[in-house]
Enzyme design. Structure first.
Site, PDB file in Angstrom:
ATOM      1  N   ARG A  90       0.820  -1.212   0.000  1.00 41.96           N
ATOM      2  CA  ARG A  90       0.000   0.000   0.000  1.00 41.96           C
ATOM      3  C   ARG A  90       0.855   1.264   0.000  1.00 41.96           C
ATOM      4  NH1 ARG A  90      -5.206  -2.154   0.835  1.00 41.96           N
ATOM      5  NH2 ARG A  90      -6.656  -0.580   1.580  1.00 41.96           N
ATOM      6  N   ARG A 144     -10.034   7.417   2.401  1.00 40.01           N
ATOM      7  CA  ARG A 144      -9.318   6.255   1.848  1.00 40.01           C
ATOM      8  C   ARG A 144      -8.854   6.521   0.413  1.00 40.01           C
ATOM      9  NH1 ARG A 144     -13.602   1.969   2.751  1.00 40.01           N
ATOM     10  NH2 ARG A 144     -12.223   0.569   1.617  1.00 40.01           N
TER      11      ARG A 144
END
Ligand code: AMP
Length: 191
Positions: A90, A144
């Site tokens: 990520r 997000r």
């Protein structure tokens, strides 16, 4: 050939759904760090309690925690035939640590799911109603997406420079997208 695939793309792009389909097609496991965290949260164990604070706010769980969990999963024998990583790495630091874990058997491909981000918010709000995920509220979804843009999107360039990136148009019907992803995976290496 052994496929060790990363799927990249913003939250709500359908990576999880498609990863499961690629798994079935190529008979390799999908490893989703988000799903592993959700299982720990459901079990209400220590890792789950630790991760929940970050997940509910739409932030990344600290790298040490995430990498330890992933490293353990990668030691399972079913990964010897290959695997799909959904939701990992990520950020650049996780990508570097993944390289360390896979020195003998590097990633063979990164598939980027290209989507219209505005459409993603609507898709995720609908998913919130169906699945009841605690991090699918409008504010958290927006956050997000920001985290994706800032921390995860740079990985697209990293894997492109390595010559392992495949871009897939991930808008449209689920079956159509699956067909595109499978053909991208089966395409011979260009570089
Ligand atoms: P996902 O199911 O991939 O959308 O992940 C849901 C949430 O789990 C993310 O918003 C993060 O809080 C956490 N998470 C999943 N994978 C990672 C990761 N590789 N590193 C840090 N946090 C993660």
């Amino acid at each position: 050939m052994t496929h060790r695939i990363i799927v990249l793309g913003p939250p709500g792009a359908g990576k999880g759904t498609q990863a499961i389909r690629i798994s079935e097609r190529f008979q390799i496991p999908t490893i989703s760090t988000g799903a592993l965290f959700r299982a720990h949260m459901a079990a209400e164990d220590e890792l789950g309690r630790e991760a929940k604070r970050y997940i509910d706010a739409g932030n990344l769980v600290p790298d040490e925690v995430t990498i330890a969990m992933l490293a353990e999963r990668l030691q399972e024998p079913d990964t010897e035939r290959g695997f799909i990583l959904d939701g990992f790495p990520r950020n650049l630091s996780q990508a570097a640590q993944l390289d360390e874990l896979l020195t003998e058997t590097p990633i063979t491909m990164a598939v980027e799911f290209v989507v219209d981000e505005a459409a993603m918010v609507g898709r995720m709000l609908r998913r919130a109603e169906i699945e009841g995920r605690s991090d699918d509220t409008a504010d958290v979804i927006r956050h997000r997406l920001e985290v994706y843009r800032e921390q995860t999107a740079p990985l697209v360039d990293l894997y492109e420079q390595r010559g392992v990136l495949r871009r897939v148009d991930a808008m449209g019907e689920i079956d159509e997208v699956t067909a595109r992803v499978i053909s991208a995976v089966e395409q011979p290496r260009v570089s």
